[in-house]
Design an enzyme around this catalytic site. Sequence first.
Site, PDB file in Angstrom:
ATOM      1  N   GLY A   2      -1.288   3.872 -10.967  1.00 52.54           N
ATOM      2  CA  GLY A   2      -2.065   4.964 -11.531  1.00 52.54           C
ATOM      3  C   GLY A   2      -1.169   6.096 -11.990  1.00 52.54           C
ATOM      4  N   GLU A  49       3.024   3.909  -1.762  1.00 50.60           N
ATOM      5  CA  GLU A  49       2.224   5.133  -1.662  1.00 50.60           C
ATOM      6  C   GLU A  49       2.550   6.009  -0.455  1.00 50.60           C
ATOM      7  OE1 GLU A  49      -0.011   2.392  -4.364  1.00 50.60           O
ATOM      8  OE2 GLU A  49       1.064   2.179  -2.465  1.00 50.60           O
TER       9      GLU A  49
END
Length: 407
Positions: free
Chosen positions: A103, A175
Amino acid sequence: MRRFREAASLARNLRGSRFLGHCRSFCCSLPDAASVDDLENQVLVEGRGCSRTAILNRPSVLNALSTAMGAKLQKLYKNWEDDPDIGFVMMKGSGSRAFCAGGDIVGLYQLINRGKMEDCKDFFGTLYRFIYFLGTYLKPHVALLNGITMGGGAGVSIPGTFRVATDKTVFATPETLIGFHPDAGASFYLSHLPGHLGEYLALTGEKLTGVEMIACGLATHYTLDARLPLIEEQLGKLVTDDPSVIESMLEKYGDLVCPDKMSVIHKTELVDKCFGHDTVEEIIDALESKTAGLKDSWCTSALRRLKEASPLSLKVSLRSIREGRFQTLDQCLAREYRMSLQGISEQISCDFCEGVRARMVDKDLAPKWDPPSLDKVSEDMVDQYFSPLSELEPELDLPTKVREAFT
């Protein structure tokens, strides 16, 4: 896979012989300037015979996913699924460096700093809904994972039928190193990897090669980058909606490979002994013990990366993977949606914005995590991460009544 084959077989029976007789030739030429990053060109389309290819086209940012891309993919895939003249669908990235790096976290960071929370919600909701649509797609899907394939890039490919890795593929879910958690369906597919490999990948953010992706099941086929044009050419000649025909072609032009002896794939017993513990603290203790006894470089590297990550993200991510092991894809996405909104709301911590600042914006690589250590992360903080933002906050709306989730 059995559910997919049954659905695909049913779809073929309904269409009957109309399929072969009505295939149209379609081609959308790519613009000369592929680096143009306007909304219309963020996803391009190629068509060959009875297939369609979605091209993620933001090469300047490693084809990072935006809200507009998620919306366009959803629209394209819905139209292609409904079109009896289209047999199967493919996805690839523009340029030579990446399939998709995930993303657009810098764009998300900017939205947060401008207070545009509804736009942030739309970003996650749009991408997660497409991932569910892909995971329940009624036509064969082939993702060509050439280059960087991380985070959301894995999310928009792994739920599909076939994933072709290459010698240039680099997979990771990094992440925790930016104060977030593996999302976009990661808690589903990582939790279903052999042993506790999923916990290792989720917590450390370590990379896998294309060969390692094949070995652990994240990819279904492997080929050399140099052979991809040939594979695309052969796929373009197929007139079929039968996944077994596509699979045979991919196997014919694929390569058989094995991970090298230093690969984490050959350390399954060690991974399970270290990452099979109930808490992050116990995992770190196990790694420290192995490092002292074995002086193993793998243990040292894993330990270093855990100490670089956000303490809150580590605890949240471990729980997420453990819960995902017993949930369906839609349940994982719905939970990840709650987690993602909590992660960017700054009600619990500002770690996401701080992590993006340190690694992607200022690039000083010195994030100031809050809480700063594992012992400061309370159970209540972790529990809140898994709760809706408020009692009035709607859950992620997925079409589970008309599109069956898989386990």
